[in-house]
Design a protein around this motif. Structure first.
Motif, mmCIF file in Angstrom:
data_model
loop_
_atom_site.group_PDB
_atom_site.id
_atom_site.type_symbol
_atom_site.label_atom_id
_atom_site.label_comp_id
_atom_site.label_asym_id
_atom_site.label_seq_id
_atom_site.Cartn_x
_atom_site.Cartn_y
_atom_site.Cartn_z
ATOM 1 N N UNK A 1 -28.342 -18.075 -35.231
ATOM 2 C CA UNK A 1 -27.145 -17.509 -35.856
ATOM 3 C C UNK A 1 -26.849 -16.112 -35.331
ATOM 4 N N UNK A 2 -27.822 -15.544 -34.615
ATOM 5 C CA UNK A 2 -27.577 -14.244 -33.997
ATOM 6 C C UNK A 2 -26.644 -14.345 -32.807
ATOM 7 N N UNK B 1 -28.058 0.716 -39.725
ATOM 8 C CA UNK B 1 -27.214 0.713 -38.538
ATOM 9 C C UNK B 1 -26.683 2.122 -38.307
ATOM 10 N N UNK B 2 -26.663 2.527 -37.069
ATOM 11 C CA UNK B 2 -26.223 3.867 -36.728
ATOM 12 C C UNK B 2 -27.134 4.926 -37.341
ATOM 13 N N UNK C 1 -25.052 -8.801 -35.321
ATOM 14 C CA UNK C 1 -25.999 -8.021 -34.535
ATOM 15 C C UNK C 1 -26.788 -7.022 -35.361
ATOM 16 N N UNK C 2 -26.828 -7.229 -36.688
ATOM 17 C CA UNK C 2 -27.516 -6.285 -37.565
ATOM 18 C C UNK C 2 -28.649 -7.022 -38.288
ATOM 19 N N UNK D 1 -22.767 -16.326 -44.377
ATOM 20 C CA UNK D 1 -22.755 -15.513 -43.165
ATOM 21 C C UNK D 1 -23.908 -14.521 -43.204
ATOM 22 N N UNK D 2 -24.536 -14.349 -42.050
ATOM 23 C CA UNK D 2 -25.692 -13.461 -41.973
ATOM 24 C C UNK D 2 -25.319 -12.207 -41.200
ATOM 25 N N UNK D 3 -25.885 -11.054 -41.580
ATOM 26 C CA UNK D 3 -25.666 -9.846 -40.778
ATOM 27 C C UNK D 3 -26.153 -10.039 -39.346
ATOM 28 N N UNK D 4 -27.102 -10.966 -39.147
ATOM 29 C CA UNK D 4 -27.599 -11.215 -37.793
ATOM 30 C C UNK D 4 -26.460 -11.600 -36.855
#
Lengths: 831, 619
Positions: free
Chosen positions: A682-683, A765-766, A784-785, A778-781
């Motif tokens: 899923x990434x 992030x950041x 890209x997180x 939905x995944x944060x992966x």
């Protein structure tokens, strides 16, 4: 011969050695001529506008833009068991826009392609055509800018510089061939294939058991493709081709359950190239008869090593699989010193075949022995004139097929940048011709086979007449020393590889077989019979399906060993069962998926019912389960009283399992994807094909999210569970949110607002912690997180206990958070 | 009634029985001649000739049902005068010992579809096609209704599909069906074995309902759908002209107008003795337009028109006016201010409320969602309890074709399991009464109520047809608006919201993969309490729990609106309708939607004057 009726063509490629500034000859077409074509005129107008105006402030302008419009007019009709299944006539135009930023040495091109697609108007309406080009150009430019930035970053990570430029300089040509119109009598072809598919019922010579086939299908297809291509370098090309094919396929099952398939196809570039109905039907009848022979034939011996003679037909299939991709040159991985990829990557100027063998790819060869060749073309899909390329000369690899992507020692295209419909161009064969010096006649080859047998004292040797997919012979004969042939079944060939190609070919025939493949792009192999002096034939030992559970309908009165059986997955997978020379019935679906891609987002209802049905009738084949439900790391009741036992049972055993089952089903036919971890899967949702992306996103996401969810919770009132966080995460929370209470408030409020089903997440992030939410699974992966912790706010996570009081659930949940695990995840998130 | 005789489907197989005793009710009650009789009786009832397709289906179905899983000597091919001993595969591999496993249920569904599809974009024709297809879904169930091959996650194993020949060639039809039946039966055996294994190693399930409900056979030979009569050239021109209207709205950077006409005949035959021929016609014209605000927010809208036949679609002038409204609306939206977070009263227009109820409530009332399915049991234990304000009632009624003068696309006579469509009163006076049931029973309800629906190739599940929301507390729209203002004042808010249009997972405009139950506000207005004129805002996203929002409904309007659309879920995409009056909610919480970061197109859309340099230009 109406393929590529080239009116005129200017090519200076061959004249480069002289002077670049050759004056144009009067008869050569010019841009002015091209602009009489309203499609080209619209393309050129929009191209000029893009080149002069398209730029985002602070970013590079494009240095190269190419517009390609393909007009595909495709008629197909198919029949089964003597009755028509219907016809489809699809006519669509698709725009493909390529934009490159940077320069010829280093540009934005990459492995993921550098273009964008749009369906466009069938009408020659300049505003509509330009609007599609405009949208696609805007997209392609933005993609190119981001790809270029990424490429610059990647280049900084490797020591070894690229071995060649990114893009070749080519002299632009203007070439205007007349478009070819599609003229077929649709009704009479529908009737004709219906008759062919019913030959098992009507063939006078058939005994009842010969009629006992599992499938008997026939189809006809005619397709014209007109391509308009313009580049910012000044190339203007209009080309057009037509391909025809009639095909027949039938299959049954041997008494032991082994599946037996036969097929026949007749193809060409004009209707005159096709067999007459009588000739075609005779072939179909022969195929049906051969099924009876096969059914009675014995199984092949367990293993054989020795000489093996391929008919020219079988050799063409074998050589295609060994040579077609090996002889093309593609860009090697960044940072390596490789020239190209594949088995011949390091074989330049080395021996790859015996010294009496030669291979050339010559797309200008439009007929052979009077038969139209599907793989012929005059200008490739990058606007470069086709060249005949001597690939193997006296056994030595002298060249590769190449498009405009150079590799070391090959800075120019040789006109082999070919594209499937709507696809990007990549190097590919056109008409691959394999010849032998001093080739032998069929009789001589047969004698030679027997001679080898005699020399080695073998009691029998083998002859392959036709091949199926996966190096499985369809018709394989055991040959006795006296030359007598006996049909055997159930074999698979082995050791027919690059090494055998180099050192095991004993002799070759003098006559070439024409193997036209109506694939995308179409190709032709011209090949001689081949005698290998050492090959392996062994029993395939494939799983045999059950015989039919009950007899076929109209033959109940005939008692005999039944031999018909359905296929286990797809009753009429002609496209899957045949490697070449057969119809690709799946193609329309494939084409349609492609075509519908740019507008698929809001275009679902326009799917033709027929296409929908076809897609659906491709049954899924279940593969071993890819993902498994991870056990809950504590008891179902461990989270009481905050999360009740019923919810945990339901949530873990049912909901999570359902996601796993669904994602596994979706991946059943995608072994490469199924091999990934679910987080990797899923990434990179872009790597997931469009037809299953939605399912993977929702269910792969569900599996990933829940797998995380169980681990970041633990038994209430245990050490390190609930309460205040500890370790690095505690410090970071204080730094970014003030204190833990403020963080909880932010997390709970943000998550409570997620409308409907979804998740609340803590991510890093950041350089800072942030709280985000996602909808559904939905995944944060996928952004890209890496998620540090997440809470499930689907109703299934809390409804039994909390009903619609989501905030109460959110507040209670902190009592079961496992901070040790969260700290581990935080360390990972920081990288 | 013969069908009554065939009705009872007792569990016909359990592990201890010998195969000789395993007889289906069909065969025990009626000899093999039953099928012709059935055909006659069914035909006589309705005065329609029995189509050849149905005859072929019935013949092959009977032959399969009486042959499968029987020892060879028991097999009696229908076309054979004397039953021969035919060595075919036995069906024992999936079961223990040598026990044959006949199917206890077999059904054939054939969908014969004529279609026309015309599509235009940017003012020009992009596609025009027509054709006909016929496909069959073969449903095989092995085991018994209590536990069969479709249990749990094996539900998909019930159905196998393939394409069928189009003509009336019985031999070709029968052989195709034979092929699919064999595949389906093999598949069913395999899955039944796995179901049995899983049942042995698993703890007791929460819901121990059977896997298949017992239902009466249905017989109805309706008329076959007519072929489509359409003036292709004229409609191509009409669709092209509608798309061309967007040229007057240059900020609309993608547009599409399409027409689909579909005349479908559905044939159904089952081993329980059902025989059904029913047709469904639909003509649909859809306009879609997309733009992007300067800040990167994507904005889209669509307009759809449905009718049973193409003649029922609105006139070109009406369509053109709707397309213009779409263009104007997007240009206005593009310039509208972005919303601020808001928590206060709102009105959903009838159309928006219809979408809202379909997505937020309707899907949660599907029977299978009460049984361990992935969406999970929201209302499972709420039957008999109030879940909505007491002035609201909700029914799903596929048996009505029209609401007022508007045709309802979710109408049907028989569902995809061959059950007669029924009006189902889901919620009465705010109290939950029942669920939308297919033949998959759940703990509280054991029978279908005619809502087992599926697209070709899918196993039917409980789905909506025409969801109709009614209210006993309705007031004229002007009063509703005044109440909104009053409520906002009461809550100390400067304005309330008016949701004019909402999109959803079942609208045609979903921008990514279908997302269950999602609602996306498209057109939202601020209605100020101080008398200022209404203000359009963009980027509104509803947050919080949807059910809480539904409970806060205070009153409804007195006119209902219809939303016709297509609904996608596990059992595929099917036509549905939703009907609701406008609704006033005391509380709805909204925030700014996450917005795209992509820039709008750099150059102006090509047009007659596009040679002029771009004015939006580089940023």
């Amino acid at each position: 011969m109406n393929r590529l009726r080239l009116r005129t063509m200017v090519t200076l490629t061959g004249l480069l050695a002289f002077f670049v500034s050759m004056p144009s000859l009067p008869a050569q077409p010019t841009r002015t001529d091209a602009e009489k074509d309203s499609v080209l005129k619209a393309m050129l107008t929009e191209l000029d506008r893009s080149m002069s105006q398209l730029q985002l402030t602070g970013f590079a302008k494009p240095f190269f833009v190419q517009y390609r419009i393909e007009d595909v007019n495709d008629f197909q009709t198919s029949a089964e068991f003597g009755s028509s299944e219907g016809s489809e006539h699809a006519h669509q135009r698709v725009v493909r826009v390529t934009v490159r930023v940077g320069d010829y040495k280093t540009d934005s091109s990459g492995a993921r392609g550098d273009g964008s697609l749009q369906v466009t108007a069938l009408d020659d309406d300049p505003i509509a055509l330009r609007s599609s080009l405009w949208t696609a150009t805007d997209q392609a430019y933005k993609i190119a800018l981001s790809a270029y930035a990424q490429k610059q970053a990647e280049l900084k990570q490797v020591q070894t510089p690229p071995q060649a430029d990114d893009f070749s300089h080519e002299k632009p040509i203007v070439s205007l061939a007349d478009p070819i119109a599609l003229h077929v009598d649709e009704g009479s072809w529908a009737d004709r294939v219906a008759r062919a598919s019913g030959l098992y019922r009507t063939g006078a010579s058939f005994s009842p058991d010969q009629r006992d086939i599992e499938y008997s299908s026939a189809s006809f297809r005619a397709r014209t493709t007109t391509t308009w291509l313009v580049t910012s370098e000044g190339a203007i090309v209009r080309k057009s081709s037509v391909d025809y094919q009639e095909s027949f396929a039938a299959g049954t099952q041997a008494p032991d359950g082994m599946r037996l398939d036969r097929s026949y196809g007749s193809s060409g570039t004009s209707l005159a190239d096709l067999d007459s109905e009588a000739v075609f039907n005779q072939h179909a009848v022969d195929e049906l008869a051969s099924l009876t022979d096969l059914r009675k034939s014995p199984l092949v011996e367990e293993e054989y090593h020795g000489p093996l003679l391929f008919s020219a037909d079988a050799a063409a299939d074998t050589l295609r699989s060994l040579l077609a991709s090996s002889v093309t040159a593609t860009r090697p991985a960044l940072g390596t010193e490789a020239r190209t990829n594949g088995p011949f990557a390091s074989s330049y100027r080395a021996r790859v075949m015996p010294d009496f063998m030669n291979v050339v790819d010559d797309p200008s060869l439009s007929t052979f022995n009077g038969k139209g060749l599907l793989g012929a073309y005059a200008v490739d899909d990058e606007g470069v004139p086709a060249q005949a390329v001597k690939l193997v000369d006296a056994g030595r690899l002298d060249s590769y097929l190449i498009g405009r992507q150079p590799v070391r020692d090959f800075p120019q295209s040789n006109g082999h940048g070919r594209a499937g419909i709507t696809g990007p161009a990549h190097p590919a064969i056109g008409v691959l011709k394999i010849t032998a010096d001093n080739g032998l006649s069929t009789g001589e080859l047969n004698q030679k086979l027997l001679d080898v047998a005699k020399d080695r004292g073998l009691s029998s040797v083998y002859f392959v007449q036709t091949m199926g997919p996966d190096r499985t012979p369809r018709l394989l004969y055991r040959v006795s020393p006296d030359g007598k042939r006996e049909l055997v079944r159930g074999a698979v060939l082995a050791d027919i590889d690059e090494r055998a190609l180099r050192s095991s070919i004993e002799a070759a025939g003098k006559d070439l077989w024409v193997a036209n493949s109506f694939v995308d792009p179409p190709l032709t192999i011209l090949a001689p019979a081949l005698l290998f002096d050492d090959a392996t034939v062994r029993r395939a030992n494939a799983k045999n399906d059950k015989l039919p559970f009950y007899p076929p309908p109209d033959l109940g009165a005939f008692a005999r060993p039944s031999s018909a059986q359905t296929r286990d997955s797809q009753p009429r997978c002609i496209s899957l069962c045949e490697l070449s020379r057969t119809p690709v019935t799946g193609f329309r679906i494939h084409l349609y998926r492609h075509l519908s891609r740019p507008v698929a987002e809001f275009n679902q209802p326009t799917l033709h019912p027929g296409l929908t049905h076809k897609v659906q009738s491709e049954r899924r084949r279940l593969s071993p389960m890819a993902y498994e439900l991870p056990p809950l790391p504590y008891d179902y009741s461990a989270l009481e009283p905050f999360i009740d036992i019923e919810t945990m049972k339901l949530h873990h055993d049912k909901h999570h399992q359902t996601y796993i089952t669904n994602v596994n089903n979706a991946l059943a036919n995608h072994p490469t994807l199924a091999a990934k971890s679910v987080d990797d899967l899923i990434g990179d949702l872009n790597a997931v094909s469009e037809d299953i992306r939605g399912v993977v996103r929702n269910n792969g996401g569900g599996h990933s999210n829940h797998s995380m969810f169980w681990t970041i919770m633990g038994p209430a009132n245990s050490t390190g569970i609930g309460g205040s966080p500890s370790g690095d995460i505690a410090k970071q929370i204080t730094a970014d949110f003030g204190d833990f209470e403020a963080f909880k408030k932010t997390f709970n409020e943000t998550t409570a607002k997620q409308f409907g089903s979804g998740w609340g997440w803590l991510v890093f992030t950041g350089g800072k912690l942030k709280v985000i939410t996602t909808g559904n699974q939905d995944s944060p992966l996928s952004q890209g997180v890496y998620p540090i912790l997440g809470n499930d706010v689907w109703e299934h996570a809390y409804y039994l206990k909390y009903q619609n009081r989501r905030p109460d659930y959110l507040a209670a949940w902190w009592n079961v958070v496992n901070w040790a695990e969260v700290n581990k995840r935080f360390a990972k998130a920081k990288g | 009634m013969l069908s009554q005789k065939l009705r009872a489907l007792t569990p016909i197989h359990s592990k201890g029985q010998s195969w000789r005793r395993i007889v289906s009710p069909l065969r025990s009650a009626v000899p093999a001649v039953v099928l012709p009789l059935l055909l006659l009786s069914a035909a006589a009832q309705t005065q329609q000739p029995v189509p050849v397709v149905l005859e072929a289906m019935t013949g092959e179905l009977h032959r399969a049902f009486t042959s499968l899983g029987k020892s060879p000597s028991a097999v009696s091919p229908a076309s054979s005068p004397a039953p021969p001993a035919i060595p075919v595969a036995d069906a024992t591999s999936a079961a223990s010992a040598d026990e044959p496993l006949p199917p206890y249920f077999l059904s054939y569904t054939v969908r014969d579809t004529n279609y026309v599809s015309i599509r235009a974009l940017y003012g020009a024709l992009a596609e025009s096609s027509a054709g006909r297809t016929r496909s069959a879904d073969i449903q095989v169930r092995v085991g018994d209704p209590k536990l069969d091959n479709t249990h749990g996650t094996h539900r998909g194993s019930a159905v196998n599909s393939l394409q069928l020949p189009l003509g009336d060639d019985r031999a070709a039809l029968a052989r195709s069906l034979w092929l699919a039946t064999n595949t389906g039966y093999g598949n069913a055996l395999d899955n039944y074995l796995r179901v049995q294994t899983e049942a042995e190693v698993r703890a007791k399930e929460e819901d121990t309902s059977p896997d298949f409900s017992q239902q009466a056979a249905q017989n109805h030979i309706g008329a076959v759908a007519p072929s489509i009569v359409i003036d292709h050239a004229a409609w191509e021109q009409r669709v092209r002209e509608l798309s061309r209207i967007f040229r007057d709205y240059p900020d609309v950077y993608e547009n599409m107008v399409f027409l689909t006409v579909q005349n479908e005949t559905d044939y159904f035959a089952s081993s329980e003795g059902s025989q059904i021929v029913a047709s469904h016609l639909q003509a649909r014209i859809v306009a879609v337009a997309v733009t992007r605000a300067v800040d990167g927010m994507d904005l889209f809208r669509e307009q759809t028109f449905e009718a049973e036949t193409i003649d029922g679609l609105p006139t070109q002038a009406v369509l053109a006016s709707a397309v213009r409204d779409l263009g104007k609306s997007l240009e206005a939206l593009r310039k509208a201010p972005v919303t601020e977070p808001f928590d206060g009263p709102a009105i959903l227009s009838g159309r928006a409320a219809a979408v809202f109820f379909h997505e937020v409530l309707g899907h949660r009332l599907e029977g299978q969602r009460q049984r361990g399915d992935e969406e999970g049991q929201t209302f499972t234990k709420d039957v008999g309890k109030p879940i909505l304000p007491d002035f609201l009632s909700v029914a799903d009624d596929p048996t009505v074709d029209n609401f007022g003068s508007t045709w309802l696309s979710g109408s049907y006579q028989y569902d995809d399991e061959g059950q007669k469509a029924e009006r189902v009163d889901l919620i009465q006076g705010g109290v939950l009464k029942t669920f939308l049931m297919s033949r998959l029973p759940i703990a509280s309800f054991g029978a279908s109520n005619g809502h087992g629906r599926a697209e070709s190739g899918h196993v039917p599940t409980g789905r909506q047809g025409n969801l109709i929301v009614t209210s006993t507390k309705s007031i004229p729209d002007s009063e509703l608006r005044q109440q909104l203002i009053d409520e906002a004042k009461k809550q100390g808010k400067p304005y309330g919201l008016y949701f004019e249009d909402i999109s959803s997972g079942f609208a045609v405009t979903q921008r990514s993969s279908p997302q269950a139950f999602q609602v996306i506000p498209l057109v939202v207005w601020r209605v100020y309490v101080d008398g200022r004129s209404d203000e359009l805002v963009r980027g509104v996203s509803i947050v919080g729990t949807p059910l809480a929002a539904m409970k806060s409904i205070i009153a409804t309007g007195d006119k209902s609106e219809v939303f016709n659309g297509e609904c996608g879920a596990e059992s595929g995409t099917i036509p549905v309708s939703a009907v609701a009056p406008a609704m006033l909610l005391s509380t709805i919480e909204t925030q700014r939607q996450p917005q795209g970061t992509a820039r709008p197109p750099i150059l102006l859309i090509p047009g007659d004057d596009s040679q002029a340099p771009a004015t939006k230009g580089a940023q």
